[in-house]
Design a protein around this motif. Structure first.
Motif, PDB file in Angstrom:
ATOM      1  N   LEU A  75      13.138  41.445  54.877  1.00 46.80           N
ATOM      2  CA  LEU A  75      14.143  40.837  54.196  1.00 46.80           C
ATOM      3  C   LEU A  75      15.221  41.231  52.943  1.00 46.80           C
ATOM      4  O   LEU A  75      16.316  42.136  53.344  1.00 46.80           O
ATOM      5  N   VAL A  76      14.836  41.627  52.128  1.00 50.28           N
ATOM      6  CA  VAL A  76      14.970  41.708  50.329  1.00 50.28           C
ATOM      7  C   VAL A  76      15.231  43.389  50.839  1.00 50.28           C
ATOM      8  O   VAL A  76      15.773  44.184  50.103  1.00 50.28           O
ATOM      9  N   SER A  77      13.950  44.346  51.073  1.00 49.87           N
ATOM     10  CA  SER A  77      14.776  45.512  51.717  1.00 49.87           C
ATOM     11  C   SER A  77      15.938  46.258  51.882  1.00 49.87           C
ATOM     12  O   SER A  77      16.101  47.097  52.497  1.00 49.87           O
ATOM     13  N   ARG A  78      15.284  45.679  53.539  1.00 54.41           N
ATOM     14  CA  ARG A  78      16.823  45.607  54.552  1.00 54.41           C
ATOM     15  C   ARG A  78      18.168  45.305  54.788  1.00 54.41           C
ATOM     16  O   ARG A  78      19.490  45.566  55.406  1.00 54.41           O
ATOM     17  N   ARG A  79      18.255  43.808  54.110  1.00 56.98           N
ATOM     18  CA  ARG A  79      19.162  42.869  53.959  1.00 56.98           C
ATOM     19  C   ARG A  79      19.829  42.776  55.665  1.00 56.98           C
ATOM     20  O   ARG A  79      21.411  42.263  54.887  1.00 56.98           O
ATOM     21  N   SER A  80      18.872  42.009  56.368  1.00 58.29           N
ATOM     22  CA  SER A  80      19.145  42.331  57.940  1.00 58.29           C
ATOM     23  C   SER A  80      18.795  41.692  58.256  1.00 58.29           C
ATOM     24  O   SER A  80      17.524  41.989  58.195  1.00 58.29           O
ATOM     25  N   ARG A 130      14.332  30.522  62.044  1.00 64.81           N
ATOM     26  CA  ARG A 130      13.497  29.823  62.311  1.00 64.81           C
ATOM     27  C   ARG A 130      12.504  29.882  60.928  1.00 64.81           C
ATOM     28  O   ARG A 130      12.309  28.920  60.407  1.00 64.81           O
ATOM     29  N   LEU A 131      11.781  30.981  61.098  1.00 68.51           N
ATOM     30  CA  LEU A 131      10.532  31.417  59.313  1.00 68.51           C
ATOM     31  C   LEU A 131      11.372  31.295  58.159  1.00 68.51           C
ATOM     32  O   LEU A 131      11.374  30.277  57.451  1.00 68.51           O
ATOM     33  N   LEU A 132      12.175  31.641  58.056  1.00 68.44           N
ATOM     34  CA  LEU A 132      13.173  31.627  57.287  1.00 68.44           C
ATOM     35  C   LEU A 132      13.727  30.329  57.188  1.00 68.44           C
ATOM     36  O   LEU A 132      13.294  30.198  55.422  1.00 68.44           O
ATOM     37  N   HIS A 133      13.757  29.337  57.767  1.00 70.27           N
ATOM     38  CA  HIS A 133      14.434  27.799  57.894  1.00 70.27           C
ATOM     39  C   HIS A 133      13.382  27.310  57.130  1.00 70.27           C
ATOM     40  O   HIS A 133      13.434  26.758  56.376  1.00 70.27           O
ATOM     41  N   GLU A 134      12.189  28.057  57.926  1.00 69.03           N
ATOM     42  CA  GLU A 134      11.326  26.937  57.830  1.00 69.03           C
ATOM     43  C   GLU A 134      10.694  27.076  56.102  1.00 69.03           C
ATOM     44  O   GLU A 134       9.963  25.998  55.396  1.00 69.03           O
ATOM     45  N   LEU A 135      11.249  28.243  55.375  1.00 66.52           N
ATOM     46  CA  LEU A 135      10.402  28.457  54.372  1.00 66.52           C
ATOM     47  C   LEU A 135      11.479  27.399  53.661  1.00 66.52           C
ATOM     48  O   LEU A 135      10.657  27.574  52.237  1.00 66.52           O
ATOM     49  N   GLU A 136      12.812  28.107  53.667  1.00 69.19           N
ATOM     50  CA  GLU A 136      13.722  27.971  52.903  1.00 69.19           C
ATOM     51  C   GLU A 136      13.538  25.697  52.165  1.00 69.19           C
ATOM     52  O   GLU A 136      13.502  25.703  51.712  1.00 69.19           O
ATOM     53  N   ASP A 137      13.261  25.310  53.482  1.00 65.62           N
ATOM     54  CA  ASP A 137      12.967  23.671  53.800  1.00 65.62           C
ATOM     55  C   ASP A 137      12.106  23.409  52.752  1.00 65.62           C
ATOM     56  O   ASP A 137      12.124  22.436  51.968  1.00 65.62           O
ATOM     57  N   LEU A 138      10.821  24.995  52.944  1.00 64.58           N
ATOM     58  CA  LEU A 138       9.676  23.869  52.090  1.00 64.58           C
ATOM     59  C   LEU A 138       9.816  23.901  50.795  1.00 64.58           C
ATOM     60  O   LEU A 138       9.521  23.388  49.445  1.00 64.58           O
ATOM     61  N   LEU A 139      10.304  25.386  50.690  1.00 65.57           N
ATOM     62  CA  LEU A 139      11.281  25.119  48.873  1.00 65.57           C
ATOM     63  C   LEU A 139      11.799  24.296  48.343  1.00 65.57           C
ATOM     64  O   LEU A 139      12.624  23.980  47.097  1.00 65.57           O
ATOM     65  N   GLY A 140      13.308  23.701  49.252  1.00 64.73           N
ATOM     66  CA  GLY A 140      13.975  22.868  49.094  1.00 64.73           C
ATOM     67  C   GLY A 140      15.131  23.722  48.571  1.00 64.73           C
ATOM     68  O   GLY A 140      16.435  22.757  47.909  1.00 64.73           O
ATOM     69  N   ALA A 141      15.212  24.732  49.273  1.00 61.66           N
ATOM     70  CA  ALA A 141      17.265  25.614  48.225  1.00 61.66           C
ATOM     71  C   ALA A 141      17.368  27.049  49.330  1.00 61.66           C
ATOM     72  O   ALA A 141      15.995  27.370  49.656  1.00 61.66           O
ATOM     73  N   PRO A 142      18.349  27.780  49.350  1.00 56.46           N
ATOM     74  CA  PRO A 142      18.560  28.685  49.683  1.00 56.46           C
ATOM     75  C   PRO A 142      17.829  29.489  49.887  1.00 56.46           C
ATOM     76  O   PRO A 142      17.622  30.190  48.286  1.00 56.46           O
ATOM     77  N   LEU A 143      17.282  30.926  49.972  1.00 53.09           N
ATOM     78  CA  LEU A 143      16.222  31.809  49.589  1.00 53.09           C
ATOM     79  C   LEU A 143      17.202  33.428  49.825  1.00 53.09           C
ATOM     80  O   LEU A 143      17.390  34.274  48.755  1.00 53.09           O
ATOM     81  N   MET A 148      24.319  28.225  44.385  1.00 50.84           N
ATOM     82  CA  MET A 148      23.822  27.575  42.624  1.00 50.84           C
ATOM     83  C   MET A 148      22.469  26.525  43.338  1.00 50.84           C
ATOM     84  O   MET A 148      22.498  25.638  44.251  1.00 50.84           O
ATOM     85  N   LEU A 149      22.114  26.422  42.606  1.00 54.57           N
ATOM     86  CA  LEU A 149      20.659  25.785  42.459  1.00 54.57           C
ATOM     87  C   LEU A 149      20.887  23.741  42.034  1.00 54.57           C
ATOM     88  O   LEU A 149      21.637  23.721  41.211  1.00 54.57           O
ATOM     89  N   ASP A 150      20.550  22.953  42.960  1.00 55.43           N
ATOM     90  CA  ASP A 150      20.419  21.865  43.228  1.00 55.43           C
ATOM     91  C   ASP A 150      19.583  21.586  41.656  1.00 55.43           C
ATOM     92  O   ASP A 150      18.556  20.953  41.897  1.00 55.43           O
ATOM     93  N   PRO A 151      20.240  21.199  40.464  1.00 52.99           N
ATOM     94  CA  PRO A 151      18.821  20.487  39.548  1.00 52.99           C
ATOM     95  C   PRO A 151      17.734  18.824  40.046  1.00 52.99           C
ATOM     96  O   PRO A 151      17.098  19.325  39.591  1.00 52.99           O
ATOM     97  N   LYS A 152      18.322  18.797  41.283  1.00 53.76           N
ATOM     98  CA  LYS A 152      18.151  17.024  41.848  1.00 53.76           C
ATOM     99  C   LYS A 152      16.530  17.839  42.570  1.00 53.76           C
ATOM    100  O   LYS A 152      15.916  17.210  43.084  1.00 53.76           O
ATOM    101  N   VAL A 153      16.271  18.729  43.328  1.00 53.99           N
ATOM    102  CA  VAL A 153      15.888  19.435  44.426  1.00 53.99           C
ATOM    103  C   VAL A 153      14.389  19.846  43.270  1.00 53.99           C
ATOM    104  O   VAL A 153      14.966  20.331  42.375  1.00 53.99           O
ATOM    105  N   LEU A 193      16.110  32.081  43.673  1.00 50.51           N
ATOM    106  CA  LEU A 193      14.472  31.495  43.767  1.00 50.51           C
ATOM    107  C   LEU A 193      14.385  32.781  44.948  1.00 50.51           C
ATOM    108  O   LEU A 193      13.304  33.373  45.155  1.00 50.51           O
ATOM    109  N   GLY A 194      15.338  33.713  45.762  1.00 52.33           N
ATOM    110  CA  GLY A 194      14.859  34.349  46.683  1.00 52.33           C
ATOM    111  C   GLY A 194      13.739  35.852  45.890  1.00 52.33           C
ATOM    112  O   GLY A 194      13.554  35.891  46.444  1.00 52.33           O
TER     113      GLY A 194
END
Length: 321
Positions: free
Chosen positions: A29-34, A51-64, A1-6, A77-78
């Motif tokens: 990732l969306v193609s291979r699900r792994s 690390r690259l995925l975490h970096e992107l999620e930190d940039l967007l402020g929510a899990p993908l 669930m997205l955080d409305p404060k983000v 969001l993903g």
């Protein structure tokens, strides 16, 4: 669930911090699900992909992505990010294909200026040849007075001009390659049987109405010299036109005379309505050639069109007459 404060990152932040590697990883990732399979497909280690995925999620402020029994499933969001990532990557694929075609000369844009005194059959022949080689080439033909075409060529509005040799003034800006030399004839309506042939601009011809190019055109200047030297004066009844076809129409339907390039006697659709008074005007000829900007290396497309024009001029049907 997205955080409305983000808060979503600004467009400027995304432009500065989003990397192409982020988008490539998302697409895998969306193609291979792994994450392991996505890392393998992108040529990086699994820790590096994490690390690259975490970096992107930190940039967007929510899990993908979320982990499930079906593997890694994108969050709302993903899904948004992977959708746009696919469009960006597809666009890059198009850039790659178009760049390869452009560099090989099989595509791209080419703007060619065509002086009205150039034989349309020659240009049509050249166009057919280059389109056979490069069907994806976007070719634009622009007609107009030689001086206008040269000005556009100088300002990079055209890539190449097929026209008369530039006048001495300003000719240092251009390169000129002679293709052929055009001769000129004098014609009238076929109904005017009373006029003598091969009159060589006798005073009687100067007393008739004429269609002439506008002042400043090379042909007009040469005709004026010829009239004054052989007849002592210019015709008194003149209609001025830069269009060869319009001039022929005026001649075919009136008592007017005009001077035309030799190709008209071969290619004009209304030849039956014309009568040749002088097959070749003495001491009058027009050098037709390829004009380029001096010092500029022509593109592959321009080089191919130039070669197509050379081949058209070498063709037996075009050399006739």
């Amino acid at each position: 669930m997205l955080d409305p404060k983000v808060q979503a990152p600004s467009a400027g932040t995304l432009r500065n911090r989003l990397k192409l590697r982020h988008l490539v990883l998302l697409a895998e990732l969306v193609s291979r699900r792994s994450l392991r399979k996505a890392a393998l497909a992108t040529g990086m280690s699994q820790p590096a992909a994490t690390r690259l995925l975490h970096e992107l999620e930190d940039l967007l402020g929510a899990p993908l992505f979320e982990r499930s029994s079906r593997g890694m499933v994108p969050t709302p969001l993903g899904r948004l990010m992977t959708h746009h990532a696919a469009m960006v990557l597809e666009g890059l694929d198009h850039v790659s294909h178009e760049a390869a075609a452009l560099l090989s000369g099989s595509a791209g844009d080419l703007r060619v200026g065509v002086f009205p005194g150039v034989s349309p059959a020659l240009v049509a022949d050249a166009v057919a040849r280059i389109k056979q080689q490069t069907p994806r080439l976007r070719l634009r033909l622009v007609d107009g007075p030689n001086e206008v075409l040269l000005s556009s060529l100088r300002e990079h509005g055209l890539d190449l001009v097929i026209g008369r040799a530039p006048l001495a003034e300003g000719s240092e800006d251009f390169g000129f390659e002679l293709l052929h030399t055009e001769h000129f004839a004098v014609v009238c309506s076929s109904a005017r049987a009373e006029l003598p042939t091969e009159a060589v601009l006798m005073p009687c011809l100067a007393d008739h109405p004429w269609v002439l190019p506008a002042p400043g055109a090379a042909l007009r200047s040469n005709l004026e010299l010829l009239f004054r030297s052989q007849c002592g004066h210019m015709p008194g009844d003149i209609v001025e036109s830069a269009s060869t076809q319009l001039g022929l129409a005026l001649v075919a339907t009136s008592a007017r005379l005009t001077a035309v390039p030799g190709w008209v006697l071969r290619d004009a659709p209304d030849q039956a309505r014309l009568r040749v008074l002088i097959q070749r005007l003495p001491a009058m000829q027009g050098p037709i050639g390829l004009i380029t900007r001096h010092g500029d290396a022509p593109s592959l497309q321009a080089q191919r069109f130039a070669e197509a024009m050379r081949a058209a001029c070498r063709a037996p049907a075009q050399r006739a007459g």
